[in-house]
Design a protein around this motif. Sequence first.
Motif, PDB file in Angstrom:
ATOM      1  N   TYR A 183      46.464  38.696  41.890  1.00 38.39           N
ATOM      2  CA  TYR A 183      47.360  38.419  43.014  1.00 38.39           C
ATOM      3  C   TYR A 183      48.691  39.127  42.755  1.00 38.39           C
ATOM      4  CZ  TYR A 183      44.090  34.811  44.528  1.00 38.39           C
ATOM      5  OH  TYR A 183      42.974  34.143  44.978  1.00 38.39           O
ATOM      6  N   GLU A 184      49.256  39.674  43.823  1.00 45.19           N
ATOM      7  CA  GLU A 184      50.502  40.439  43.692  1.00 45.19           C
ATOM      8  C   GLU A 184      51.689  39.564  43.312  1.00 45.19           C
ATOM      9  OE1 GLU A 184      50.913  43.742  43.928  1.00 45.19           O
ATOM     10  OE2 GLU A 184      48.750  43.948  44.175  1.00 45.19           O
ATOM     11  N   THR A 185      51.713  38.345  43.874  1.00 49.10           N
ATOM     12  CA  THR A 185      52.852  37.455  43.622  1.00 49.10           C
ATOM     13  C   THR A 185      52.338  36.075  43.211  1.00 49.10           C
ATOM     14  OG1 THR A 185      52.933  36.597  45.877  1.00 49.10           O
ATOM     15  CG2 THR A 185      54.187  38.616  45.442  1.00 49.10           C
ATOM     16  N   LEU A 186      53.241  35.307  42.609  1.00 45.82           N
ATOM     17  CA  LEU A 186      52.894  33.930  42.244  1.00 45.82           C
ATOM     18  C   LEU A 186      52.611  33.101  43.496  1.00 45.82           C
ATOM     19  CD1 LEU A 186      55.151  32.424  39.455  1.00 45.82           C
ATOM     20  CD2 LEU A 186      52.664  32.598  39.537  1.00 45.82           C
ATOM     21  N   GLU A 187      53.412  33.340  44.541  1.00 44.37           N
ATOM     22  CA  GLU A 187      53.245  32.570  45.781  1.00 44.37           C
ATOM     23  C   GLU A 187      51.839  32.768  46.335  1.00 44.37           C
ATOM     24  OE1 GLU A 187      55.870  34.548  45.058  1.00 44.37           O
ATOM     25  OE2 GLU A 187      57.208  32.859  44.663  1.00 44.37           O
ATOM     26  N   GLU A 188      51.371  34.039  46.327  1.00 46.64           N
ATOM     27  CA  GLU A 188      50.009  34.290  46.831  1.00 46.64           C
ATOM     28  C   GLU A 188      48.955  33.626  45.946  1.00 46.64           C
ATOM     29  OE1 GLU A 188      49.211  38.527  47.894  1.00 46.64           O
ATOM     30  OE2 GLU A 188      51.391  38.711  47.752  1.00 46.64           O
TER      31      GLU A 188
ATOM     32  N   LEU B 125      49.276  30.922  44.328  1.00 48.14           N
ATOM     33  CA  LEU B 125      49.316  29.460  44.483  1.00 48.14           C
ATOM     34  C   LEU B 125      48.909  29.011  45.882  1.00 48.14           C
ATOM     35  CD1 LEU B 125      52.676  28.840  42.588  1.00 48.14           C
ATOM     36  CD2 LEU B 125      50.417  28.004  41.891  1.00 48.14           C
ATOM     37  N   ALA B 126      48.889  29.945  46.824  1.00 51.63           N
ATOM     38  CA  ALA B 126      48.614  29.563  48.215  1.00 51.63           C
ATOM     39  C   ALA B 126      47.198  28.998  48.344  1.00 51.63           C
ATOM     40  CB  ALA B 126      48.774  30.778  49.119  1.00 51.63           C
ATOM     41  N   GLY B 127      47.106  27.826  48.883  1.00 48.74           N
ATOM     42  CA  GLY B 127      45.814  27.198  49.140  1.00 48.74           C
ATOM     43  C   GLY B 127      45.023  26.839  47.898  1.00 48.74           C
ATOM     44  N   TYR B 128      45.704  26.730  46.754  1.00 48.02           N
ATOM     45  CA  TYR B 128      45.011  26.479  45.482  1.00 48.02           C
ATOM     46  C   TYR B 128      44.827  24.988  45.292  1.00 48.02           C
ATOM     47  CZ  TYR B 128      43.654  28.005  40.736  1.00 48.02           C
ATOM     48  OH  TYR B 128      42.974  28.322  39.574  1.00 48.02           O
TER      49      TYR B 128
ATOM     50  N   GLY C 126      37.787  23.231  38.071  1.00 54.03           N
ATOM     51  CA  GLY C 126      38.929  24.006  38.557  1.00 54.03           C
ATOM     52  C   GLY C 126      38.623  25.494  38.589  1.00 54.03           C
ATOM     53  N   ASP C 127      39.655  26.301  38.370  1.00 47.22           N
ATOM     54  CA  ASP C 127      39.468  27.757  38.358  1.00 47.22           C
ATOM     55  C   ASP C 127      40.682  28.393  37.674  1.00 47.22           C
ATOM     56  OD1 ASP C 127      38.241  30.177  38.757  1.00 47.22           O
ATOM     57  OD2 ASP C 127      38.245  30.069  40.940  1.00 47.22           O
ATOM     58  N   LEU C 128      40.666  29.712  37.556  1.00 48.47           N
ATOM     59  CA  LEU C 128      41.805  30.433  36.974  1.00 48.47           C
ATOM     60  C   LEU C 128      42.080  31.662  37.818  1.00 48.47           C
ATOM     61  CD1 LEU C 128      42.510  31.166  33.252  1.00 48.47           C
ATOM     62  CD2 LEU C 128      42.522  33.056  34.874  1.00 48.47           C
ATOM     63  N   ARG C 129      43.338  31.834  38.153  1.00 46.41           N
ATOM     64  CA  ARG C 129      43.759  33.036  38.884  1.00 46.41           C
ATOM     65  C   ARG C 129      44.794  33.779  38.048  1.00 46.41           C
ATOM     66  NH1 ARG C 129      44.705  30.534  45.056  1.00 46.41           N
ATOM     67  NH2 ARG C 129      42.500  30.011  45.414  1.00 46.41           N
ATOM     68  N   ILE C 130      44.892  35.076  38.275  1.00 46.36           N
ATOM     69  CA  ILE C 130      45.925  35.830  37.567  1.00 46.36           C
ATOM     70  C   ILE C 130      46.871  36.479  38.580  1.00 46.36           C
ATOM     71  CG2 ILE C 130      44.489  36.270  35.534  1.00 46.36           C
ATOM     72  CD1 ILE C 130      44.128  39.119  36.504  1.00 46.36           C
ATOM     73  N   ALA C 131      48.138  36.541  38.195  1.00 45.77           N
ATOM     74  CA  ALA C 131      49.157  37.066  39.103  1.00 45.77           C
ATOM     75  C   ALA C 131      50.044  38.080  38.386  1.00 45.77           C
ATOM     76  CB  ALA C 131      50.017  35.922  39.628  1.00 45.77           C
ATOM     77  N   ARG C 132      50.579  39.004  39.147  1.00 47.08           N
ATOM     78  CA  ARG C 132      51.630  39.932  38.725  1.00 47.08           C
ATOM     79  C   ARG C 132      51.278  40.805  37.508  1.00 47.08           C
ATOM     80  NH1 ARG C 132      57.380  38.263  38.409  1.00 47.08           N
ATOM     81  NH2 ARG C 132      56.812  36.777  36.807  1.00 47.08           N
ATOM     82  N   PRO C 133      50.051  41.351  37.430  1.00 45.19           N
ATOM     83  CA  PRO C 133      49.760  42.226  36.289  1.00 45.19           C
ATOM     84  C   PRO C 133      50.486  43.558  36.403  1.00 45.19           C
ATOM     85  CG  PRO C 133      47.946  42.284  37.836  1.00 45.19           C
ATOM     86  CD  PRO C 133      48.921  41.268  38.368  1.00 45.19           C
ATOM     87  N   ASN C 134      50.930  44.107  35.270  1.00 44.80           N
ATOM     88  CA  ASN C 134      51.537  45.442  35.304  1.00 44.80           C
ATOM     89  C   ASN C 134      50.444  46.513  35.326  1.00 44.80           C
ATOM     90  OD1 ASN C 134      50.571  45.823  32.706  1.00 44.80           O
ATOM     91  ND2 ASN C 134      52.567  45.698  31.716  1.00 44.80           N
ATOM     92  N   GLN C 135      50.838  47.773  35.271  1.00 46.15           N
ATOM     93  CA  GLN C 135      49.859  48.865  35.395  1.00 46.15           C
ATOM     94  C   GLN C 135      48.846  48.854  34.247  1.00 46.15           C
ATOM     95  OE1 GLN C 135      51.407  52.875  35.221  1.00 46.15           O
ATOM     96  NE2 GLN C 135      49.541  53.781  36.009  1.00 46.15           N
TER      97      GLN C 135
END
Lengths: 111, 143
Positions: free
Chosen positions: A101-106, A108-111, A74-83
């Motif tokens: 990734y800026e949003t959760l939707e992005e 998850l897209a194509g994951y 599999g893999d790991l992605r990160i979303a919505r980090p603050n500054q």
Amino acid sequence: MRIDQSRESDQVSVVAPRGRLDLASAPALREHMRQLISSGTPRLVVDFGEVTFVDSSGLGAVIGGMKAARLAGGDLRIARPNQQVRLVLKLTALNKVLRPYETLEEALAGY
Amino acid sequence: MRPSKRPSRATELLVEHVEEHELTRDHLEAVHSALARFWSLVQDPPDEKWRLLFEIAVAEIAANIVEHAGPPSITIRLRQAATSVVAEFTDSGSGWSGTPGPAAMLDELDERGRGLAMAEAAVDEVSYTRRGRINHWRLTKNF
């Protein structure tokens, strides 16, 4: 540390830690991701939307999760980090291997 | 002629905030709270990114002390001068044998050993000295 979780599909889960991800809380996140991967969910999204501060131990747990996920196919992605999270990723040059990734939707897209 | 004992403007102390805490790995929030109280005292505080970088370094050194030196308590002294902000930690835990400087080569996927390098990247100077049985860490970030 409270860690929320949602299953998006057979192989994809979103893990959402809350508060400070540091020396104290990193082991809980590490264990949470290990269990998800060993139970057959190797694609993870770590949602940083409710993480207020991350330190090197927190980053280490995320890197550990990514390596374990990749070993399991599999893999790991990160979303919505603050500054603060973005600053830490940049300071460590980890933004090259953990591109946020800026949003959760992005994420998850194509994951 | 003015008296020469007056400190130069650059090093003149503007604000000082000192706290002592019993810190454990589960109670690192005391360090973040001390920093928040310090910022509330600072006049014309630097912007958020600057403060976050300083907090990143402070948190890494605090975690390092708790994890490796294991002292019964830790004193944090935060100071603002005209040209910099300084955080000093003193503790009576085990000594540290390294010296701050260029970090050992880390693989990008290493899970440990990044803390000191992060602190050094976030502020201008990180120093460590041990005097007697007391450890001193000092972080300096220039405006």
